[in-house]
Write a protein that holds these residues in place. Structure first.
Motif, PDB file in Angstrom:
ATOM      1  N   SER A   7      19.893  30.528  60.147  1.00 16.15           N
ATOM      2  CA  SER A   7      21.004  31.457  59.935  1.00 16.15           C
ATOM      3  C   SER A   7      22.324  30.724  60.091  1.00 16.15           C
ATOM      4  O   SER A   7      22.449  29.810  60.911  1.00 16.15           O
ATOM      5  N   ASP A   8      23.306  31.155  59.314  1.00 11.80           N
ATOM      6  CA  ASP A   8      24.657  30.605  59.467  1.00 11.80           C
ATOM      7  C   ASP A   8      25.672  31.705  59.766  1.00 11.80           C
ATOM      8  O   ASP A   8      26.869  31.492  59.668  1.00 11.80           O
ATOM      9  N   GLY A   9      25.196  32.878  60.128  1.00 15.64           N
ATOM     10  CA  GLY A   9      26.085  33.998  60.403  1.00 15.64           C
ATOM     11  C   GLY A   9      26.265  34.908  59.198  1.00 15.64           C
ATOM     12  O   GLY A   9      26.372  36.118  59.343  1.00 15.64           O
ATOM     13  N   ASP A  10      26.314  34.336  58.000  1.00 18.10           N
ATOM     14  CA  ASP A  10      26.430  35.131  56.778  1.00 18.10           C
ATOM     15  C   ASP A  10      25.063  35.372  56.136  1.00 18.10           C
ATOM     16  O   ASP A  10      24.750  36.479  55.726  1.00 18.10           O
ATOM     17  N   ASN A  11      24.290  34.311  56.029  1.00 24.40           N
ATOM     18  CA  ASN A  11      22.962  34.392  55.436  1.00 24.40           C
ATOM     19  C   ASN A  11      21.933  34.034  56.492  1.00 24.40           C
ATOM     20  O   ASN A  11      22.185  33.182  57.351  1.00 24.40           O
ATOM     21  N   SER A  40      21.694  38.834  53.989  1.00 22.93           N
ATOM     22  CA  SER A  40      22.933  38.259  53.455  1.00 22.93           C
ATOM     23  C   SER A  40      23.908  39.417  53.260  1.00 22.93           C
ATOM     24  O   SER A  40      23.541  40.579  53.422  1.00 22.93           O
ATOM     25  N   GLY A  41      25.124  39.085  52.912  1.00 27.15           N
ATOM     26  CA  GLY A  41      26.100  40.127  52.642  1.00 27.15           C
ATOM     27  C   GLY A  41      25.744  40.936  51.412  1.00 27.15           C
ATOM     28  O   GLY A  41      26.219  42.051  51.230  1.00 27.15           O
TER      29      GLY A  41
END
Length: 150
Positions: A7-11, A40-41
């Protein structure tokens, strides 16, 4: 318990182990129920899956490929989600996870992830934790014949 957490915070891409499929039934005791979670967003989804001891070995080998800078494909068998990871994707400049469900929904998701240094080692630690919590306890001595390990 998580087997994979990218995870990268967005995805995000995770494989969460839920527990043994049929504890005490020798032929199914070592099979783990799990789920793939994609966020994801734009899209999010969940997909049920089963993990056999061989799948954990295969994930370990995939991590070795990724550590060597090579692409890895895990669970490519037409009956479960196919998971491909590129440690460096030229188009995105980051690692990319491809998840495809050819058996049921026919959906394919591509997730570029801005992962921190050491992400492969973190996945190895998760794998070790899963193996510690749910060790293989059954031996298949011949086709259709199972016995408990001692």
């Amino acid at each position: 318990m998580e087997l994979i957490n990218l995870s990268d915070g967005d995805n995000g891409f995770r494989v969460r182990v839920l527990g043994r499929r049929s504890p005490g039934v020798p032929s199914l005791h070592d099979v783990l129920d799990a789920e793939v979670l994609v966020t994801s967003g734009f899209v999010s989804g969940r997909l049920a899956m089963s993990l056999w001891p061989a799948d954990l070995e295969s994930w370990s080998r995939a991590l070795d490929l990724l550590a060597a800078g090579r692409d890895a494909c895990w669970r490519d068998d037409d009956h479960s989600p196919e998971i491909r990871i590129r440690p460096h994707d030229e188009e995105h400049g980051t690692p990319v996870v491809h998840v495809e469900d050819p058996g049921a929904s026919c959906v394919r998701v591509v997730l570029p992830l801005d992962l921190p240094e050491g992400w492969i080692d973190a996945q190895r630690r998760l794998l070790a934790q899963v193996r510690e919590k749910w060790p293989s306890e059954v031996l298949r001595s011949s086709p259709g014949v199972y016995e408990w390990r001692r």
